[in-house]
Design a protein around this motif. Structure first.
Motif, PDB file in Angstrom:
ATOM      1  N   PHE A 100       0.809  -1.174  -0.114  1.00 47.88           N
ATOM      2  CA  PHE A 100      -0.293   0.133   0.016  1.00 47.88           C
ATOM      3  C   PHE A 100       0.809   1.233   0.062  1.00 47.88           C
ATOM      4  O   PHE A 100       0.683   2.377  -0.785  1.00 47.88           O
ATOM      5  N   LEU A 101       1.780   1.381   0.847  1.00 55.01           N
ATOM      6  CA  LEU A 101       2.629   2.452   0.986  1.00 55.01           C
ATOM      7  C   LEU A 101       3.611   2.759  -0.335  1.00 55.01           C
ATOM      8  O   LEU A 101       3.960   3.907  -0.598  1.00 55.01           O
ATOM      9  N   GLU A 102       3.898   1.682  -0.685  1.00 52.44           N
ATOM     10  CA  GLU A 102       4.617   1.497  -2.215  1.00 52.44           C
ATOM     11  C   GLU A 102       3.747   2.286  -3.207  1.00 52.44           C
ATOM     12  O   GLU A 102       4.376   3.196  -3.973  1.00 52.44           O
ATOM     13  N   GLU A 103       2.719   1.819  -3.401  1.00 50.85           N
ATOM     14  CA  GLU A 103       1.743   2.537  -4.178  1.00 50.85           C
ATOM     15  C   GLU A 103       1.511   4.043  -3.893  1.00 50.85           C
ATOM     16  O   GLU A 103       1.500   4.797  -4.800  1.00 50.85           O
ATOM     17  N   GLU A 104       1.572   4.454  -2.841  1.00 51.41           N
ATOM     18  CA  GLU A 104       1.195   5.689  -2.356  1.00 51.41           C
ATOM     19  C   GLU A 104       2.474   6.575  -2.627  1.00 51.41           C
ATOM     20  O   GLU A 104       2.293   7.688  -3.006  1.00 51.41           O
ATOM     21  N   THR A 105       3.491   5.972  -2.223  1.00 50.92           N
ATOM     22  CA  THR A 105       4.924   6.636  -2.721  1.00 50.92           C
ATOM     23  C   THR A 105       4.984   7.028  -4.166  1.00 50.92           C
ATOM     24  O   THR A 105       5.464   7.892  -4.376  1.00 50.92           O
ATOM     25  N   GLN A 106       4.660   5.930  -4.903  1.00 47.71           N
ATOM     26  CA  GLN A 106       4.794   6.056  -6.550  1.00 47.71           C
ATOM     27  C   GLN A 106       3.770   7.263  -6.867  1.00 47.71           C
ATOM     28  O   GLN A 106       3.964   8.017  -7.882  1.00 47.71           O
ATOM     29  N   ARG A 107       2.691   7.604  -6.164  1.00 48.49           N
ATOM     30  CA  ARG A 107       1.589   8.783  -6.612  1.00 48.49           C
ATOM     31  C   ARG A 107       2.520  10.178  -6.318  1.00 48.49           C
ATOM     32  O   ARG A 107       1.929  11.034  -6.737  1.00 48.49           O
ATOM     33  N   ARG A 108       3.243  10.187  -5.521  1.00 50.36           N
ATOM     34  CA  ARG A 108       3.969  11.466  -5.107  1.00 50.36           C
ATOM     35  C   ARG A 108       3.086  12.484  -4.687  1.00 50.36           C
ATOM     36  O   ARG A 108       3.364  13.757  -4.950  1.00 50.36           O
ATOM     37  N   VAL A 109       2.023  12.281  -3.831  1.00 52.79           N
ATOM     38  CA  VAL A 109       1.264  13.312  -3.250  1.00 52.79           C
ATOM     39  C   VAL A 109       2.037  13.822  -2.095  1.00 52.79           C
ATOM     40  O   VAL A 109       2.401  13.246  -1.072  1.00 52.79           O
ATOM     41  N   PRO A 110       2.223  15.243  -2.065  1.00 54.42           N
ATOM     42  CA  PRO A 110       3.093  15.902  -1.109  1.00 54.42           C
ATOM     43  C   PRO A 110       2.794  15.432   0.355  1.00 54.42           C
ATOM     44  O   PRO A 110       3.759  15.220   0.721  1.00 54.42           O
ATOM     45  N   GLY A 111       1.638  15.852   0.663  1.00 56.04           N
ATOM     46  CA  GLY A 111       1.383  15.443   2.198  1.00 56.04           C
ATOM     47  C   GLY A 111       1.676  14.115   2.663  1.00 56.04           C
ATOM     48  O   GLY A 111       2.107  13.636   3.602  1.00 56.04           O
ATOM     49  N   ALA A 112       1.142  13.060   1.754  1.00 52.46           N
ATOM     50  CA  ALA A 112       1.175  11.866   1.989  1.00 52.46           C
ATOM     51  C   ALA A 112       2.833  11.432   1.782  1.00 52.46           C
ATOM     52  O   ALA A 112       3.185  10.434   2.671  1.00 52.46           O
ATOM     53  N   ILE A 113       3.713  11.796   0.916  1.00 51.09           N
ATOM     54  CA  ILE A 113       5.016  11.476   1.051  1.00 51.09           C
ATOM     55  C   ILE A 113       5.717  12.044   2.148  1.00 51.09           C
ATOM     56  O   ILE A 113       6.475  11.143   2.889  1.00 51.09           O
ATOM     57  N   GLU A 114       5.625  13.150   2.675  1.00 47.70           N
ATOM     58  CA  GLU A 114       6.044  13.689   4.008  1.00 47.70           C
ATOM     59  C   GLU A 114       5.668  12.408   5.077  1.00 47.70           C
ATOM     60  O   GLU A 114       6.472  12.318   5.952  1.00 47.70           O
ATOM     61  N   VAL A 115       4.549  12.046   5.301  1.00 45.01           N
ATOM     62  CA  VAL A 115       4.145  11.262   6.225  1.00 45.01           C
ATOM     63  C   VAL A 115       4.812   9.845   6.156  1.00 45.01           C
ATOM     64  O   VAL A 115       5.171   9.093   6.985  1.00 45.01           O
ATOM     65  N   ILE A 116       4.755   9.329   4.900  1.00 42.09           N
ATOM     66  CA  ILE A 116       5.321   7.977   4.527  1.00 42.09           C
ATOM     67  C   ILE A 116       7.057   8.155   4.967  1.00 42.09           C
ATOM     68  O   ILE A 116       7.619   7.248   5.597  1.00 42.09           O
ATOM     69  N   VAL A 117       7.528   9.150   4.671  1.00 36.89           N
ATOM     70  CA  VAL A 117       9.199   9.326   4.798  1.00 36.89           C
ATOM     71  C   VAL A 117       9.310   9.654   6.344  1.00 36.89           C
ATOM     72  O   VAL A 117      10.350   8.892   6.884  1.00 36.89           O
TER      73      VAL A 117
END
Length: 166
Positions: A100-117
């Motif tokens: 799930f997180l890989e897919e979200e990382t590929q989408r590169r949505v700024p706020g989501a990327i900050e949370v993931i990283v």
């Protein structure tokens, strides 16, 4: 009681006091959009990866809403416990979380990327800690981000792995 002028907060939000109402005004720097993206990330994770429902309900009750970075502390802990086969059998499956997180990382949505990283990848175990090894299962997009925050990962030799010197 009426206050004069806005008060700055640490999150890029200023509070404005009216006669009987206090409200938050988000600056035009995208803070509101990033916060919303983090909340969407949490809600999508809970909807798509079984096992986080109880943690989510407790979090929302305790925090009076979703604080994505705070919630992701539980995500990291539950994911690592699942990886170590120490988690609740009804809890989240670590492979599904990473997918799930890989897919979200590929989408590169700024706020989501900050949370993931900052609240997932950064909090993964270091060498010598229980759960170290889960990082070898990251997909390419998350692995790229992981190597940005831990550039020594995968190198051999003294001082190449582990936590950076303080």
């Amino acid at each position: 009681m009426r206050t004069t002028g806005p008060r700055a907060s640490s999150r890029g939000v200023r509070k404005v006091a009216d006669d009987n109402e206090e409200r938050e005004e988000h600056k035009a720097d995208g803070t509101a959009e990033k916060d919303a993206a983090g909340v969407r990330l949490v809600e999508d994770l809970v909807a798509q990866v079984p096992g986080f429902e109880d943690a989510y309900e407790c979090h929302v009750f305790n925090e009076n809403g979703v604080l994505s970075h705070v919630f992701f502390w539980d995500v990291v802990q539950d994911t690592v416990h699942s990886y170590l086969a120490e988690g609740d059998p009804d809890g989240p499956n670590w492979r599904r979380v990473l997918a799930f997180l890989e897919e979200e990382t590929q989408r590169r949505v700024p706020g989501a990327i900050e949370v993931i990283v900052t609240s997932f990848l950064y909090d993964l175990p270091y060498e010598g800690e229980p759960g170290y090894g889960i990082e070898a299962h990251l997909g390419p997009a998350m692995r790229e981000r992981y190597l940005q925050i831990r550039p020594w990962y995968g190198e051999e030799g003294p001082g190449a792995t582990g936590k950076p010197a303080a």
